[in-house]
Design an enzyme around this catalytic site. Sequence first.
Site, short mmCIF file in Angstrom:
data_model
loop_
_atom_site.label_atom_id
_atom_site.label_comp_id
_atom_site.label_asym_id
_atom_site.label_seq_id
_atom_site.Cartn_x
_atom_site.Cartn_y
_atom_site.Cartn_z
N ARG A 180 46.57 88.32 33.62
CA ARG A 180 47.08 87.35 35.03
C ARG A 180 46.34 87.86 36.22
O ARG A 180 46.38 89.29 35.76
CB ARG A 180 48.22 86.38 34.52
N ASN A 220 10.83 61.67 52.31
CA ASN A 220 11.59 62.83 53.37
C ASN A 220 12.92 63.87 53.05
O ASN A 220 13.92 62.68 52.99
CB ASN A 220 12.76 62.13 55.20
N ASN A 252 60.55 90.39 32.70
CA ASN A 252 60.22 90.94 34.24
C ASN A 252 61.31 90.12 34.92
O ASN A 252 61.30 90.40 36.64
CB ASN A 252 58.95 90.95 34.48
N ARG A 301 30.73 57.31 47.56
CA ARG A 301 29.65 57.24 46.84
C ARG A 301 30.45 58.29 46.17
O ARG A 301 30.29 58.42 44.71
CB ARG A 301 28.75 57.57 46.33
N GLY A 348 24.37 57.67 62.69
CA GLY A 348 23.01 58.36 62.22
C GLY A 348 23.05 59.20 63.73
O GLY A 348 22.95 60.36 63.56
N THR A 349 21.70 59.82 61.95
CA THR A 349 21.88 60.98 62.20
C THR A 349 20.84 61.35 63.30
O THR A 349 21.13 62.73 64.13
CB THR A 349 20.41 61.58 60.91
N TYR A 368 53.54 90.75 25.85
CA TYR A 368 53.82 90.30 27.13
C TYR A 368 53.82 91.11 28.07
O TYR A 368 54.83 91.77 28.04
CB TYR A 368 54.41 89.22 27.84
N ALA A 409 27.03 67.17 58.87
CA ALA A 409 27.68 66.44 57.81
C ALA A 409 29.09 66.00 58.71
O ALA A 409 29.77 66.54 57.83
CB ALA A 409 28.56 68.42 57.88
C1 UD1 Z 1 18.85 60.35 55.49
C2 UD1 Z 1 17.08 60.67 56.12
C3 UD1 Z 1 16.03 59.81 55.10
C4 UD1 Z 1 15.56 60.69 54.23
C5 UD1 Z 1 17.07 61.61 53.84
C6 UD1 Z 1 17.50 62.87 53.15
C7 UD1 Z 1 17.42 60.12 58.80
C8 UD1 Z 1 17.47 58.16 59.56
N1 UD1 Z 1 17.48 59.07 57.52
O1 UD1 Z 1 18.53 59.33 55.41
O2 UD1 Z 1 14.92 59.75 55.61
O3 UD1 Z 1 14.74 60.31 53.35
O4 UD1 Z 1 18.52 61.43 54.04
O5 UD1 Z 1 18.76 62.21 52.10
O6 UD1 Z 1 17.70 60.78 59.00
N2 UD1 Z 1 24.91 62.40 59.18
C9 UD1 Z 1 25.76 62.41 60.38
N3 UD1 Z 1 26.18 61.26 61.09
C10 UD1 Z 1 25.55 60.86 61.04
C11 UD1 Z 1 24.64 59.97 59.58
C12 UD1 Z 1 24.44 60.94 58.64
O7 UD1 Z 1 26.26 63.88 60.28
O8 UD1 Z 1 25.82 59.64 61.65
C13 UD1 Z 1 24.80 63.39 58.35
C14 UD1 Z 1 25.72 63.06 56.80
O9 UD1 Z 1 27.05 63.55 56.42
C15 UD1 Z 1 24.39 63.43 55.75
C16 UD1 Z 1 23.10 64.15 56.95
O10 UD1 Z 1 23.64 63.27 57.33
O11 UD1 Z 1 24.15 65.32 55.84
C17 UD1 Z 1 22.23 61.81 55.60
O12 UD1 Z 1 22.89 61.18 55.64
P1 UD1 Z 1 22.75 60.27 55.17
O13 UD1 Z 1 23.71 59.23 55.13
O14 UD1 Z 1 22.64 60.30 53.79
O15 UD1 Z 1 20.67 59.56 55.17
P2 UD1 Z 1 20.53 59.17 54.30
O16 UD1 Z 1 20.39 57.26 54.71
O17 UD1 Z 1 20.79 59.21 53.04
#
Ligand code: UD1
Length: 467
Positions: free
Chosen positions: A338, A175, A391, A17, A82-83, A371, A11
Amino acid sequence: MPKNLTVVVLAAGGGTRMKSKTMKVLHPIGGRSMIGHVLHAVQQAEPTQIIAVVGTQRDTVGPHILEHAPGAVLAVQESLDGTGDAVRVALQAIGGSVTGTVLVVTGDTPLLRGESLRDFAEEHDAAERAVSVLTGVVGNPFGYGRIVRNDEGDVEAIVEEKDATPAQREIAEINSGILAFDAEFLTGAIGQLRNHNAGGEYYLTDTVGIAREAGLTVGAHLLDDVMQTEGANDRVQLATLGRELNRRIVVDWMRAGVTVMDPATTWIDADVVLSRDVTLLPGTQLIGATVVAEDAVIGPDTTLKDCEIGVGARIVRTHGELAVIGDGASVGPFAYLRPGTSLGEAGKIGTFVETKNSTIGAGSKVPHLSYVGDAEIGEATNIGAGTIFANYDGKKKHRTTVGSRTKTGSNNTFIAPVSIGDDASTGGGTTVRRDVPDGALAVSASPQRNIAGWAARRAALDSDDEK
Ligand code: UD1
Ligand code: CA
């Protein structure tokens, strides 16, 4: 169920967006934040520990997560790399080592159900895989990671949109973002991730390729109900998922014995509790922690937030918040309840009546145009039409008490603080400034005078003026 389950909730992303000052995962849908729904589902999988990765707006997201999952460990991801990097940060937060099964979920899938997570984790465990991916087949796979399978149907890799070949972009199996790992494998694989890709990020999804190369088992679990894994990235998707979530909640309640005349205009939050034989009429919104007991009829056109409605009560065209309505009581049409309103058994709050911070006893009635603020009304008392409980003296709020079996006249004003006893009465048009003892009649309007012949004399005066 895996005996030793760690859930990592991602998260850290901001959700540009949404075009909002509020973080994506905090946007409300069905009475909870998106991440609130996810944490609810996660807890149903009975994990040993939950690690939530926060980044953007951690000061608001962190406490919110702890509210929904009090035992969770918060891991801070400083830059959104990244994730894969997010999971590395999560593991670091618990000292870098983890055993058992690790389930990774994203914070923005509000329709996700606990039982789906449980089934997925169970299947992963039973199959003794290194990695399992929860997948879905979607109409428009744009933006998702695609599931690349070999001729035997085994999962070979997950390829992100940006890195996919035109042929891979045709793949409709995606995915969901929810993956299960053998903890030992994950710990090793995270260190092997590289950011040499179109996004310049560490992809968690690259762990699939790493497992394949090491000759380990990778599997996918296709979830037919794909909306469970759908995320809301913008407000259009939020509304679409919101309507679907509501549809599911309404259907569940109908199956549980609630009559819903018009499911399309009936909105029920996830935490609302209804009983059998409740009837909901068109245009009803039940919000927050509202609870409705058996045989109550709500609506049409009624909004109740955090209200408690008794057995067989009737609520018509009403807006209510933090009110408790007794068994067999009746409210509306056109009432405004209320916070702090409490209506006793078989009581009545009628038409064009506003109540606040007031207790109205069993069998007592405030039927019309009134009231009632900061008041305590006993039992079997009737408040006349057009009564104002004054009141507020401009600086402070004061309380009014009215006893039991008391009947007050129409168009009264009770100037608080003041008290009217049991079995008392007031005349029409009374302004009550001093306490009224038990059994007394209070009158304050001055005696009426009739001026005989007044109309004729006025007509004569008028015709003089015209001359
Ligand atoms: C990711 C997946 C993709 C999948 C999609 C589903 C990867 C590389 N890609 O892509 O395969 O189909 O989700 O929705 O995993 N987040 C972090 N830190 C980061 C980046 C992301 O906590 O550095 C969190 C985001 O807040 C989000 C989740 O990871 O809750 C997914 O990140 P997002 O950027 O939406 O990934 P996608 O590009 O959609
Ligand atoms: Ca996403």
